[in-house]
Design an enzyme around this catalytic site. Sequence first.
Site, PDB file in Angstrom:
ATOM      1  N   LYS A 153     -42.394  24.107  50.981  1.00 28.54           N
ATOM      2  CA  LYS A 153     -42.213  25.457  51.536  1.00 28.54           C
ATOM      3  C   LYS A 153     -42.457  25.410  53.034  1.00 28.54           C
ATOM      4  O   LYS A 153     -43.609  25.360  53.486  1.00 28.54           O
ATOM      5  CB  LYS A 153     -43.180  26.456  50.887  1.00 28.54           C
ATOM      6  CG  LYS A 153     -42.873  26.760  49.419  1.00 28.54           C
ATOM      7  CD  LYS A 153     -43.582  25.817  48.500  1.00 28.54           C
ATOM      8  CE  LYS A 153     -43.097  25.885  47.076  1.00 28.54           C
ATOM      9  NZ  LYS A 153     -43.779  26.835  46.249  1.00 28.54           N
ATOM     10  N   ASP A 176     -36.634  28.004  65.659  1.00 31.51           N
ATOM     11  CA  ASP A 176     -36.705  27.298  66.949  1.00 31.51           C
ATOM     12  C   ASP A 176     -37.889  26.344  66.931  1.00 31.51           C
ATOM     13  O   ASP A 176     -37.877  25.396  66.180  1.00 31.51           O
ATOM     14  CB  ASP A 176     -36.741  28.292  68.118  1.00 31.51           C
ATOM     15  CG  ASP A 176     -35.389  28.986  68.311  1.00 31.51           C
ATOM     16  OD1 ASP A 176     -34.376  28.498  67.765  1.00 31.51           O
ATOM     17  OD2 ASP A 176     -35.344  30.024  68.991  1.00 31.51           O
ATOM     18  N   HIS A 193     -40.187  21.266  45.962  1.00 34.52           N
ATOM     19  CA  HIS A 193     -41.290  22.241  45.962  1.00 34.52           C
ATOM     20  C   HIS A 193     -41.820  22.526  47.373  1.00 34.52           C
ATOM     21  O   HIS A 193     -42.768  23.289  47.544  1.00 34.52           O
ATOM     22  CB  HIS A 193     -42.415  21.693  45.063  1.00 34.52           C
ATOM     23  CG  HIS A 193     -43.366  22.734  44.560  1.00 34.52           C
ATOM     24  ND1 HIS A 193     -44.684  22.772  44.945  1.00 34.52           N
ATOM     25  CD2 HIS A 193     -43.188  23.771  43.708  1.00 34.52           C
ATOM     26  CE1 HIS A 193     -45.288  23.786  44.333  1.00 34.52           C
ATOM     27  NE2 HIS A 193     -44.405  24.410  43.576  1.00 34.52           N
TER      28      HIS A 193
END
EC number: 2.7.8.5
Length: 447
Positions: A113, A118, A111
């Site tokens: 995110k 870079d 889950h």
Amino acid sequence: MKGQIKVAKRRVVMASLYLGTGPLEQELVDCLESTLEKSLQAKSPSDLKVSILLDFTRGSRGRKNSRTMLLPLLQRFPEQVRVSLFHTPNLRGLLRLLIPERFNETIGLQHIKVYLFDNSVILSGANLSDSYFTNRQDRYVFLQDCAEIADFFTELVDAVGDVSLQLQGDDTVQVVDGMVHPYKGDRAAYCEAANKRVMGVINSARARQQVLHAQTFHSDSLLTQEDAAAAGDRRPVPDTWIYPLIQMKPFEIQIDEIVTETLLTEAERGAKVYLTTGYFNLTQAYMDLVLGTRAEYQILLASPEVNGFFGAKGVAGAIPAAYVHIERQFYSEVCSLGQQERVRLQEYWRRGWTFHAKGLWLYLAGSSLPCLTLIGSPNFGYRSVHRDLEAQIAIVTENRALQQQLHQEQEQLYLRSGMVSSATFEQPSRQVKLWVKMVTPLIKNFF
């Protein structure tokens, strides 16, 4: 995100529940493809690497899915692209055979995110899906040129990737050499190996953090900003700290839970906590802390119409009603304790939108600006704590400009909300069917 991908030279790392299959998601994949293409044509050999971590069950759902979206990248750039699909060790054996495709993800998910280019990082609760790019309210923080955080999350995604299934160019999956299979191998052995791999990353980051802490807070030669400038030191005392908080209960890693409970416990009388979640289903421990401590709480949640499950087919369509039932029970408890002045519930509503924002802002007693925010993937519910892999960051700051931005973010979200009162639950749209009330206690730990 497309702008960041275009200028990335070294790494693009993305962790999400899934990648959608619409035109906007295709644009993102095309953008990755052209950047990889350019990196191959560069005069000097490019070391651009793309690493994508998704959930296996959600990413494999349907004939056209996250996997089929990413296969062309894997086939064209096998040396530069890695796609890892995390499969919870708790979905195995008979359970795995019997649970239908749409419901198997209730057992546990990847889950996290994180979107990283870079040395710049976007942390969010949002998935890579068109609704989040258009009319789904979420939160995002963009940390620009922040090498330490970028390195940490790259290592974390690598570690979870290593204990996940690897997507191959022919749409099959394989286990990394020497790794226990997540659902065919021994569960305890797999979880132990995963704990070791992830804790290795966390412990080395913790060691680096302790050195920084020691240099900043315990050094005899600690300079004020003015002294530092006078001495020609270009690195003044930092006014903002970022702490990654990881929660992976299947692997016995529960840093986020401990920190969240500590925050709720320590918030003193006069402090204000703004807590928001797209799915109001707080764990019993969090609920007890909210009801039993002294700080003031304003809790923002989705009204049924902006719940992501509103209007869904079948059993999923009853989920908003189950959340209304949970909300009503909590509100009744607040009232029975006489706490309705201290603990207030607010519902977000915006025509044509859904609500998925989560996090927390802490205002110390007497302060009109927050000194801390939590932002990332957890929803403060049972799943976030016990079933799924989650990550968020705590931003602790004395920087007034940043505090003002965080305050503004909080205000903007809460502006679109209405206060919950007993009248809220009298509305015809809030009448919950008896079967939903009866089933909610049995299923609330799965959504």
